[in-house]
Design an enzyme around this catalytic site. Structure first.
Site, PDB file in Angstrom:
ATOM      1  CE1 TYR A  54      -8.991 -17.220   2.784  1.00 38.39           C
ATOM      2  CE2 TYR A  54      -9.407 -14.979   3.550  1.00 38.39           C
ATOM      3  CZ  TYR A  54      -8.527 -15.981   3.166  1.00 38.39           C
ATOM      4  OH  TYR A  54      -7.180 -15.740   3.173  1.00 38.39           O
ATOM      5  CG  HIS A  84       1.389 -16.377   7.835  1.00 41.01           C
ATOM      6  ND1 HIS A  84       1.171 -17.719   7.688  1.00 41.01           N
ATOM      7  CD2 HIS A  84       0.525 -15.763   6.982  1.00 41.01           C
ATOM      8  CE1 HIS A  84       0.218 -17.918   6.793  1.00 41.01           C
ATOM      9  NE2 HIS A  84      -0.178 -16.748   6.335  1.00 41.01           N
ATOM     10  CG  ASN A 196      -5.412 -10.231   5.614  1.00 41.06           C
ATOM     11  OD1 ASN A 196      -4.690  -9.622   4.838  1.00 41.06           O
ATOM     12  ND2 ASN A 196      -6.276 -11.137   5.213  1.00 41.06           N
ATOM     13  CE1 TYR A 279      16.700  28.834 -14.602  1.00 35.82           C
ATOM     14  CE2 TYR A 279      16.428  26.482 -15.032  1.00 35.82           C
ATOM     15  CZ  TYR A 279      16.377  27.805 -15.473  1.00 35.82           C
ATOM     16  OH  TYR A 279      15.995  28.071 -16.755  1.00 35.82           O
ATOM     17  NE  ARG A 282      16.412  33.055 -11.766  1.00 38.68           N
ATOM     18  CZ  ARG A 282      16.382  32.723 -13.066  1.00 38.68           C
ATOM     19  NH1 ARG A 282      15.251  32.829 -13.748  1.00 38.68           N
ATOM     20  NH2 ARG A 282      17.476  32.296 -13.669  1.00 38.68           N
ATOM     21  CG  PHE A 328      -5.662  -7.835   1.900  1.00 40.43           C
ATOM     22  CD1 PHE A 328      -4.967  -7.913   0.707  1.00 40.43           C
ATOM     23  CD2 PHE A 328      -6.803  -8.608   2.048  1.00 40.43           C
ATOM     24  CE1 PHE A 328      -5.379  -8.742  -0.321  1.00 40.43           C
ATOM     25  CE2 PHE A 328      -7.219  -9.458   1.032  1.00 40.43           C
ATOM     26  CZ  PHE A 328      -6.506  -9.523  -0.166  1.00 40.43           C
ATOM     27  CD  GLU A 413      -2.297 -14.141  -1.021  1.00 39.89           C
ATOM     28  OE1 GLU A 413      -1.096 -13.879  -0.788  1.00 39.89           O
ATOM     29  OE2 GLU A 413      -3.052 -14.631  -0.168  1.00 39.89           O
TER      30      GLU A 413
END
Length: 508
Positions: A54, A84, A196, A279, A282, A328, A413
């Site tokens: 791959y 991409h 990646n 608060y 404090r 990744f 994915e």
């Protein structure tokens, strides 16, 4: 020449800041060079053998079953980068672009990615010579890593895209020429090795975490100034109170505030004026301390990630294995940066409530909206409005990005982290927090002046003087955003924290 040596395993957040902001140069160790070469030899072997692996001899994502011939590997890697490069929106600042490059270099230096040493050296030259790719902020799902933004980084490496060089925007090829760097021709596995991973989300988050540590110190200083303006009760910060609960951040916050207020004539003790404070005064150590602990946790997670191998597939030269996994996936960072966003948002929440006590005469006892001539003057009325708006915006931004997922690559994915969105949101929240703290500090010094300054603490006197060097007591209405910006500039410069630490020692 200041330098950081890159070995893939020992980078610190302080190193990151030095490279990103202080122009430190980077250099690979001999050991890391040998690891890179060894991993590359495995890639070359599998390509020569035409073994189906791959990302080396196959397509990507849903196309993982498509076999690519040896002759097509260079085309495959170039196509990967240009296809991409789908980032959109405004580009990251140069310091984040530098950090992205640095983290990618460190990742590749581990020797589990299969990139050629000369290609890695090309990226190092870009960083050292100040060629900063223009990387759009939006377009990453945070798995398979930060594909789109990292592709914009690689575009410049191959002589495409755009970059900033010496403050000027230009084409990637022109930036390389001016810096005397040759563009690279990517070959098998290299495009995938470069894009990646989680380096964009981690770069944004790493700088935000670093800044958040100092911002929490500033929050302690702001709270201390407000304590003096309102004659707050310091008894609640006694270390015995906090040690019996044992949360370190809470203990540290209480200690910081007591040290900052040491020798103050403006604070009180339990029962002296009133029995207890609200608060937001404090419980400051409990509130600030919880965020300190959160940031400490996130910092440790970031330090793991900046030294992690996060691409796919991973190469293990000793056993000649190439394993397709999921390092990744940005989930560890997505959850961490969502936590960071929430931790920072709470600092603005409590700061705005302290500001409300300063401007509200029914709560703090000071003149309404911190002006002597109310009605004719509005004073700090709209300062609190602005702080409230930022706090409300933070509440929207603090919604976790990591609880969302959307399938991609034809459902190959099918769960993504949204970690880059989480990191960007945390950074936006931090910017808002700085502004709210600036408003509180400006209001607090005004309140101190109106409360007849009787002598401030060792730390608060330093903060007061630095603020008053840039601003004046507001007697009549003035253009307030200019005063707010002056205070914010002091916070960004970190000079108040630095000067106080010089006097009283390191704050926690």
């Amino acid at each position: 020449m200041n330098k950081v040596y890159i070995d893939g395993k020992s980078l610190t957040i302080e190193d990151v800041v030095n490279v990103a902001r202080n122009d430190y140069k980077v250099e690979l160790t001999k050991e890391s060079q040998e690891k890179v070469i060894k991993a590359r030899n495995i890639v070359d072997k599998f390509v020569d053998e035409e073994k189906t692996v791959y990302g080396i001899t196959t397509g990507f994502g849903k196309f993982s079953d498509v076999v690519i011939t040896k002759e097509e590997t260079k085309t495959l890697q170039r196509n990967l980068i240009i296809s991409h490069s789908c980032g959109v929106g405004e580009c990251f600042e140069e310091e984040i672009s530098r950090t992205i490059m640095l983290l990618r270099i460190n990742n590749l230096a581990k020797g589990n990615s299969g990139i050629r040493l000369e290609t890695l050296n090309n990226l190092i030259k870009m960083l050292n010579k100040g060629v900063h790719p223009l990387i759009p902020q939006k377009g990453s799902l945070g798995a398979s890593g930060d594909l789109a933004p990292l592709s914009h980084m690689v575009l410049v490496m191959i002589g495409e895209g755009e970059a900033i060089y010496k403050g000027e925007k230009m084409s990637g090829i022109d930036a390389l020429k001016k810096a005397d760097i040759e563009p690279v021709e990517l070959t098998s596995k290299e495009g995938l090795a470069l894009i990646n991973g989680t380096q964009v989300m981690t770069a944004v988050g790493a700088l935000t975490v670093y800044d958040a540590v100092n911002l929490l110190k500033t929050a302690d200083i702001a709270a201390s100034l407000t304590m003096e303006a309102l004659n707050g009760i310091v008894t609640a910060f006694d270390k015995k109170v906090h040690e019996v609960r044992s949360h370190q951040g809470q203990i540290d916050a209480a200690k910081n505030i007591l040290n900052i207020l040491n020798n103050s004539n403006m604070t009180t003790t339990q029962g002296e004026i009133r029995v207890q404070d609200a608060y937001t005064l404090r419980c400051t150590p409990q509130i600030h301390g919880a965020s300190k602990d959160a940031i400490d946790y996130i910092k440790k997670k970031v330090e793991i990630e900046i030294n992690a191998a996060t691409d796919n597939p991973l190469i293990f030269p000793d056993t000649e294995e190439v394993i397709s996994g999921g390092n990744f996936h940005g989930q560890p960072m997505a959850l961490s940066f969502d936590f960071l966003a929430i931790a920072l948002a709470e600092i603005a929440n409590v700061s705005e409530r302290r500001l409300e006590r300063l401007v509200n005469p029914a709560l703090g006892g000071l003149p309404a909206f911190l002006t002597k001539k109310g009605g004719l003057n509005s004073g700090f009325m709209i300062v609190q409005y602005s702080a409230a708006a930022l706090v409300s915006e933070n509440k929207v931004l603090a919604h976790p990005a990591s609880v969302d997922s959307i399938p991609s690559s034809a459902n190959q994915e099918d769960h993504v982290s949204m970690g880059t969105i989480a990191a960007r949101k945390a950074r936006e929240i931090m910017s808002n927090v700085r502004k709210v703290l600036a408003m509180e500090m400006l209001g607090a010094v005004q309140g101190i002046d109106l409360n007849d300054n009787k002598g401030l603490g060792i730390g608060t006197s330093i903060a007061y003087e630095l603020i008053r060097e840039k601003t004046k007591t507001i007697e009549e209405d003035t253009i307030m955003y200019k005063e707010i910006n002056k205070c914010e500039d002091l916070i960004v410069s970190n000079i108040i924290v630095d000067k106080i630490e010089e006097k009283i020692g390191k704050l926690n």
